[in-house]
Design a protein around this motif. Structure first.
Motif, PDB file in Angstrom:
ATOM      1  N   ARG A  66       0.651  -1.281   0.228  1.00  0.00           N
ATOM      2  CA  ARG A  66       0.302  -0.092   0.151  1.00  0.00           C
ATOM      3  C   ARG A  66       0.303   1.340   0.301  1.00  0.00           C
ATOM      4  N   GLU A 117       0.244   4.321  -2.131  1.00  0.00           N
ATOM      5  CA  GLU A 117      -0.253   5.751  -1.761  1.00  0.00           C
ATOM      6  C   GLU A 117       1.383   7.148  -2.231  1.00  0.00           C
ATOM      7  N   ARG A 142       0.725   8.085  -6.115  1.00  0.00           N
ATOM      8  CA  ARG A 142      -0.882   8.404  -6.307  1.00  0.00           C
ATOM      9  C   ARG A 142      -0.262   9.988  -5.075  1.00  0.00           C
ATOM     10  N   SER A 156      -5.667   1.136  -9.972  1.00  0.00           N
ATOM     11  CA  SER A 156      -5.575   1.542  -8.991  1.00  0.00           C
ATOM     12  C   SER A 156      -6.790   2.547  -8.660  1.00  0.00           C
ATOM     13  N   ARG A 157      -7.886   2.736  -8.172  1.00  0.00           N
ATOM     14  CA  ARG A 157      -8.949   3.827  -8.387  1.00  0.00           C
ATOM     15  C   ARG A 157      -9.469   4.456  -6.923  1.00  0.00           C
ATOM     16  N   GLN A 158      -9.867   5.881  -6.575  1.00  0.00           N
ATOM     17  CA  GLN A 158     -10.432   5.887  -5.740  1.00  0.00           C
ATOM     18  C   GLN A 158     -11.692   5.964  -5.666  1.00  0.00           C
ATOM     19  N   ARG A 159     -12.618   5.241  -4.505  1.00  0.00           N
ATOM     20  CA  ARG A 159     -14.000   5.590  -4.220  1.00  0.00           C
ATOM     21  C   ARG A 159     -14.295   6.990  -4.234  1.00  0.00           C
ATOM     22  N   PRO A 210     -10.444  -1.370  -1.330  1.00  0.00           N
ATOM     23  CA  PRO A 210      -9.463  -0.601  -1.212  1.00  0.00           C
ATOM     24  C   PRO A 210      -7.788  -0.913  -2.005  1.00  0.00           C
ATOM     25  N   GLU A 218     -15.201  16.564  -4.166  1.00  0.00           N
ATOM     26  CA  GLU A 218     -14.125  15.783  -3.837  1.00  0.00           C
ATOM     27  C   GLU A 218     -13.105  15.546  -5.813  1.00  0.00           C
ATOM     28  N   LEU A 246     -10.038  13.132  -7.976  1.00  0.00           N
ATOM     29  CA  LEU A 246      -9.636  11.846  -7.655  1.00  0.00           C
ATOM     30  C   LEU A 246      -8.250  11.657  -8.488  1.00  0.00           C
ATOM     31  N   SER A 303      -5.975   8.477 -10.474  1.00  0.00           N
ATOM     32  CA  SER A 303      -6.663   7.055 -10.769  1.00  0.00           C
ATOM     33  C   SER A 303      -4.764   6.406 -11.096  1.00  0.00           C
TER      34      SER A 303
END
Length: 332
Positions: A47, A51, A54, A218-221, A241, A277, A279, A281
């Motif tokens: 992870r 991160e 990202r 790898s995405r974010q909600r 996640p 919001e 995001l 990806s």
């Protein structure tokens, strides 16, 4: 619909018996025939690595436009920064019932590719374009390299799973992907509050299919997040996640002669219901060795549509709008 998207534990797969694998493969095959998507857990990507890439990519997108413009891509297949995509992607149609957006997709991207070199300058330019690392953010290269090293590893495990599911030798795809072309994309989706009113028919990423064999996401909600098409309606895939989304691209649909489908998907526009919001990806677009002849599999592995063979990288480049006469390498 969410129940039809299976999750394959890649670590458990590596330890499973053939009988156990057959049960997993049956569920996976059904999903790939209908939608072209599954989740991959047990992939072994830390992870912290995800991160770090990202967060570092987000710092790049926060740089001024003038700085980012120094790294702007110069061709559709190039590495570097892309400010806004053409509507619906490059060279791919929007989905059924969708009017083409009249404004660009609402995201920025940064593209990274493999460091392979053949010594043939023209071949390398089209197959392995040079990466463009920002001197203002040197840590981006280290973060991207750490992440893509894992993606190259994971996608080969996925290739072995797919080969087994088709009843092919385990190395059918991996043996044809020793110096594969791929693109790692970090895509930043700005917030509604920073963009303002969204035009009718405008998306963060318009409806499209991917061009290669396999994509790892790898995405974010998010409220304005990923949706997929199942020939009946758009739906939001399940979110986990700790899992990657795996979706199939155009080359895999052709390779399986239509048995499996390339996933049609989109990313919804930013919503006023979640005005802050944003995001980011991480999207790994994998192809195969560039001169691979994609010969559609025959029945029973293939779907029996009778699609014609294509050369892998040539097919991708032509869909990106590159003139066939300028593409080096194998004959058309």
């Amino acid at each position: 619909m969410a129940g039809r998207i299976p999750e394959v534990d890649l670590d458990a797969w590596s330890k499973a018996s053939d009988a156990e694998r057959n049960l997993i493969a049956a569920e996976l095959d059904a999903a790939l025939r209908s939608t072209g998507m599954f989740l991959a857990s047990g992939h072994g990507v830390p992870r912290a690595v995800i991160e770090d890439f990202r967060d570092t990519a987000r710092r790049f997108f926060a740089l001024s436009r003038d700085v980012k413009a120094r790294y702007a891509i110069e061709a559709a297949y190039d590495g570097g920064w892309l400010e806004m995509h053409p509507p619906g992607g490059v060279g791919v149609p929007v989905g059924e019932g969708e009017a083409a957006p009249s404004a660009p997709d609402l995201h920025e991207s940064f593209y990274v590719g493999p460091g392979h070199r053949t010594g043939d300058e023209q071949r390398d330019r089209f197959n392995y374009p040079a990466n463009r690392w920002p001197v203002e953010l040197p840590e981006l290269r280290a973060a991207a390299d750490a992440y893509t090293t894992h993606m190259v590893r994971v996608v080969q495990v996925v290739n072995e799973v797919l080969a087994f599911t088709l009843g092919l030798p385990e190395d059918f795809f991996t043996s044809r992907a020793q110096r594969a072309t791929w693109t790692q994309n970090a895509s930043w989706y700005p917030s509604y509050s920073s963009i303002g009113e969204v035009a009718r028919g405008q998306f963060r990423n318009g409806p499209h299919t991917d061009l290669g064999t396999v994509t790892l996401l790898s995405r974010q909600r998010g409220v304005g997040g990923l949706q997929a098409w199942d020939e009946e309606d758009w739906f939001s895939p399940p979110f986990s996640p700790d899992s990657l989304i795996v979706n199939l691209g155009d080359l895999m649909e052709r390779w399986t002669d239509g048995r499996w489908r390339a996933l049609k998907h989109r990313v919804l526009p930013p919503s006023p219901t979640a005005p802050d919001e944003e995001l980011l990806s991480l999207v790994f677009f994998f192809e195969t060795d560039p001169d691979t002849l994609i010969e559609p599999l025959t029945v029973p592995a293939g779907g029996g549509l009778g699609l014609s063979p294509v050369y892998a990288r040539r097919n991708v480049l032509e869909k990106l709008g590159v003139s066939p006469d300028s593409i080096p390498g194998v004959e058309a």
